[in-house]
Scaffold this active site. Structure first.
Site, short mmCIF file in Angstrom:
data_model
loop_
_atom_site.label_atom_id
_atom_site.label_comp_id
_atom_site.label_asym_id
_atom_site.label_seq_id
_atom_site.Cartn_x
_atom_site.Cartn_y
_atom_site.Cartn_z
N LYS A 74 -11.30 30.36 5.47
CA LYS A 74 -12.24 28.71 5.78
C LYS A 74 -13.33 29.04 5.17
O LYS A 74 -13.74 29.95 5.81
CB LYS A 74 -12.10 28.03 6.56
N SER A 149 -10.10 20.06 10.93
CA SER A 149 -10.81 20.35 9.46
C SER A 149 -10.28 21.51 8.95
O SER A 149 -10.27 21.88 7.85
CB SER A 149 -11.94 20.57 9.89
N SER A 173 -9.33 21.55 15.57
CA SER A 173 -9.84 21.84 13.83
C SER A 173 -8.20 22.61 12.85
O SER A 173 -8.56 22.89 12.47
CB SER A 173 -11.00 21.82 13.22
#
Lengths: 509, 95
Positions: A74, A149, A173
């Site tokens: 990420k 997210s 997330s």
């Protein structure tokens, strides 16, 4: 589905080579990524070189425990020499100058780092639509969001563009996108995994964790990245178990079923899937179901968004365009200020005596060039949701409102934590849906912040209490999309949630 | 306790953000909607509850005071919007 653990077996047997595996992933990324939009950058050459080196180690038996892991990261976790943009314009060109501790640990166990994954800007969002790179699309249906997210992380695993991904979980997330994309995602206990090198959003909540095809893969990764780190003073020195080796030794788990997590707002299709799974495991005598209460759960979203935005407003104050990140154009700033002053001067000439005084006061309030430069850099750098959260956080911390919002939320946070402490004195894990619905349409919640925040209704409470949680695929919704089941565990009880998730996985296999 | 345009501008200034009138209007409405939702916390009597600041019981972990290699000068300046060989450069701001 090629999960990491069986891939590693194939590599050890010589049925597969690592350079071939990496090449397969690179091909798939080339084909699929333009649609899914999970990766924001891919470092194929570095991955190919690493694959050659690690392949030799596999042959001579000296490879690390993650040899065969092809990992997407990420874009909020620092990897030396690579851009860590947090999907934000303000860090669009920011190149990490050191490795996050989790990255060092992956490298030392011979994982291959394939590229950087899309996300909501600064991890603020539940749909991976708040990003300078455009939305991530759900591999199961490209009109749907991937969740967020860590949407890029979940979509990259689901789309087979890597076999393990790293994500971060501040209010859900990792778990919510895992649920939406049909993969396994683990949010470890706060303090279990070092946050060093994770770009901060809300420091008392942020956790790094794995997303993968199977519970076993997540367990393997977690055993590698967990542990004390001198660079993170909130990391725990407790021993890290070999989570994978304990997966099968659960016996019958005492599973708390909190009525608050099955109430109004839960989609019927999701409810049925989750209830069917736990009923079957009870029948199989794997689960002993215990009705429990988390009475303050309904306050978790409000509590979370007060505290997390407050922390965000403070953490994101560092982006001033001086030492790194986007800087506005000083010539434009000077021009803007000159025009503002001239406009006031023109008015002064025409004003009466009383009006003049007001205008002179107004003139004194015009920003200095330095302050305006900060403002310009930040205003051009941050997207809409990030600005919204910074403003909200600044507001709840400002004089006159601090007690009503921030201090109040800290107290309710304690009540929520006490609910969990009470529950975990009676049960091993707590079960719930991961999210109230399957993945929703791209664009459908973007103008309704409350609706968007409610996607986190079942996940934020684990972050508020600092506990661990896992989302495991539980079935397919009548509309064709994956649905996840969540297990929450007490502090440092990752073994138990992994065991519970493993039982679901085995039952559905 | 509704948020006004002035509140939004006041907070934006504290947060070093510049908002157009249109953006301020939109954010005012968002903030009011969100804050109204947050006011549900008012239902709870928390007069006897201590605020929870840390979820972890870990505190004061000390380390040895050892000399280590810091970030190099070059690395520290690598991402600067403007720098010379030794320092971050900022525009002249004193008039």
């Amino acid at each position: 589905m090629s999960d990491f653990s069986s891939t590693q077996e194939q590599l050890k047997k010589g049925a597969l080579t690592l350079p071939d595996l990496v090449e397969n992933y690179l091909d798939r990324i080339e084909q699929k990524n333009p649609q899914i939009n999970a990766y924001v950058s891919v470092d194929g050459d570095a991955a190919r070189k690493e694959a050659e080196v690690i392949q030799k180690k596999i042959r001579n038996g000296s490879a690390g425990r993650l040899a065969g892991a092809v990992v997407g990261v990420k874009d909020v976790i620092c990897e030396k020499g690579k851009v860590t943009s947090c999907a934000s314009n303000i860090l669009r060109n920011f190149e990490s100058v050191y490795d996050a501790t989790v990255i060092e640990k992956l490298r030392s166990e011979d994982a291959i780092l394939l590229g950087r994954l899309n996300m909501d800007e600064f991890a603020m969002g539940s749909s991976s639509e708040n990003t300078i790179y455009g939305p991530v699309r759900n591999p199961h249906d490209d009109s749907k969001v991937s969740g967020g997210s860590s949407g890029g992380s979940a979509a990259a695993v689901a789309g087979e563009l890597c076999n393990i991904a790293l994500g971060s979980d501040t209010g859900g997330s990792i778990r919510q996108p895992a649920s939406y994309c049909g993969v396994v995602g683990v949010k470890p206990t706060y303090g279990r995994v070092s946050r060093h090198g994770l770009v901060a959003y809300a420091s008392s909540f942020d956790c790094i964790g794995p997303l993968a095809h199977s519970v076993r893969d997540c367990a393997e990764l977690l055993s590698t990245i967990a542990g004390f780190d001198p660079n993170d003073n909130t990391s725990s020195g407790l021993d890290v178990p070999d989570y994978a080796s304990g997966l099968e030794s659960s016996g019958t788990l005492r599973v708390g079923v909190p009525e608050e997590y099955f109430g109004e707002g839960l989609d019927d299709g999701v409810r049925k899937i989750v209830e069917d799974v736990i009923a079957q495991l009870e029948k199989d005598e794997k689960f002993n179901l215990v009705p429990i209460r988390i009475p303050h759960m309904k306050y978790s979203i409000a509590t979370y968004y007060i505290l997390a935005t407050a922390e965000a407003s403070s953490n994101l104050a560092r982006y001033d365009g001086v030492r790194y990140g986007h800087r506005g154009d000083i010539d434009e700033v000077r021009k803007e200020l000159r025009q503002e002053k001239e406009a006031i001067e023109d008015k002064i000439e025409l004003a009466d005596a009383a009006g003049k005084n007001d205008l002179i006061e107004e003139m004194a309030k015009v920003d200095s060039p330095l302050i305006r430069l900060y403002k310009k850099s930040r205003t051009e750098g941050f997207g809409r949701e990030v600005k919204r959260r910074i403003l909200l956080g600044t507001y709840v911390l400002s004089a006159g409102y601090y007690d009503a919002y921030y201090a109040k939320a800290q107290k309710v946070r304690r009540l929520i934590k006490q609910d969990f402490d009470t529950a975990f004195s009676k049960v091993d894990v707590i079960v719930s849906p991961t999210a109230p619905t399957p993945a929703f349409d791209i664009g459908s919640n973007i103008d309704d912040p409350i609706q968007m925040y409610l996607n986190d209704i079942y996940t934020t409470s684990a972050n508020l209490a600092g506990n661990c949680g896992i989302s495991v695929p539980a079935g397919t919704h009548p509309d064709g999309l994956p649905v996840g089941i969540q297990f929450m565990g007490d502090k440092y009880q990752e073994s138990k949630i992994l065991q519970a998730g493993y039982l679901v996985e085995q039952m559905l296999r | 306790m509704a948020v006004t345009n002035e509140d939004v501008k006041y907070v934006a200034n504290l947060a070093r953000l510049q908002l157009s009138d249109e953006e301020a209007e939109q954010l005012k409405s968002d903030m009011n909607q969100i804050l109204e939702y947050m006011e549900t916390l008012g239902e709870l009597d928390t007069s006897d509850v201590e605020p929870l600041e840390h979820v972890t019981e870990i505190s004061g972990q000390f380390r040895k005071d050892e000399t280590k290699q810091p970030l190099s000068h070059e690395d520290a300046l690598k991402n600067a919007p403007d720098a010379d060989s030794d320092y971050f450069r900022v525009p002249r701001v004193i008039e």
